[in-house]
Design a protein around this motif. Structure first.
Motif: not given
Length: 189
Positions: A131-139, A152-154
């Protein structure tokens, strides 16, 4: 789950991916897919070959993600990732796979263990989870100029305030209060 500081730096992402590559090409592709697309692990393990399609112009590849609560969203697949899929799954690219065939037919738990092993081998001080990789993607997306709406859409967030949590982190990274004071005083001190 708080997203505060649960992201990786570029160096940490590269170290994690390097460790995943040592585990194998499939493991590397799983990590890369999580980082580049910002997917939840359950979304990753649900991907079927029939979920990929091109845009109307045929210029880019998109993935229909089957997300939380049965909601679907479209996520663009970067060309680099699609090319890597092409070389790893070469036999499926020459003779199309059945639409219902899973891209990564493994369990969520196995993906979590894969990331944990790579984290330990890469000696990342952080308790990195998929899940950190999801946060990393957003950041990283926000840091590199993506709009809040694009992120948001992604990520498939229903509410923009879920995505806005990342803005605080990004704003802290970009410029903190001491930076403004330094800017004001640097010509005088």
């Amino acid at each position: 789950m708080s997203s505060k500081n649960s992201y990786l730096t570029k160096r940490e992402v590269l170290r994690l991916l390097q460790q995943l590559k040592k585990q194998g090409q499939r493991e590397y592709l799983i990590g890369l897919t999580l980082v580049l697309l910002g997917l939840r692990v359950s979304e990753l393990t649900a991907i079927e070959w029939g979920h990929f399609h091109t845009d109307p112009e045929g210029s880019s590849i998109w993935l229909t993600v089957h997300g939380k609560g049965g909601k679907e969203r479209e996520v663009k697949v970067p060309q680099m990732l699609w090319t890597l899929y092409g070389s790893h799954f070469a036999e499926l690219f020459t003779k199309p796979a059945p639409a219902s065939q899973k891209l990564f037919p493994i369990s969520v738990m196995l993906v979590e263990k894969m990331i944990q092993r790579a984290r330990e081998q890469g000696q990342l001080g952080k308790k990195v989870t998929p899940h950190w990789l999801r946060h990393t993607n957003a950041t990283l997306a926000l840091l590199r100029g993506a709009t809040l709406q694009q992120v948001q859409e992604s990520l498939g967030h229903t509410h923009i305030n879920t995505t806005q949590r990342y803005l605080h982190t990004v704003q802290q990274i970009q410029k903190a209060a001491p930076d403004f004071v330094e800017d004001y005083l640097k010509d005088s001190i």
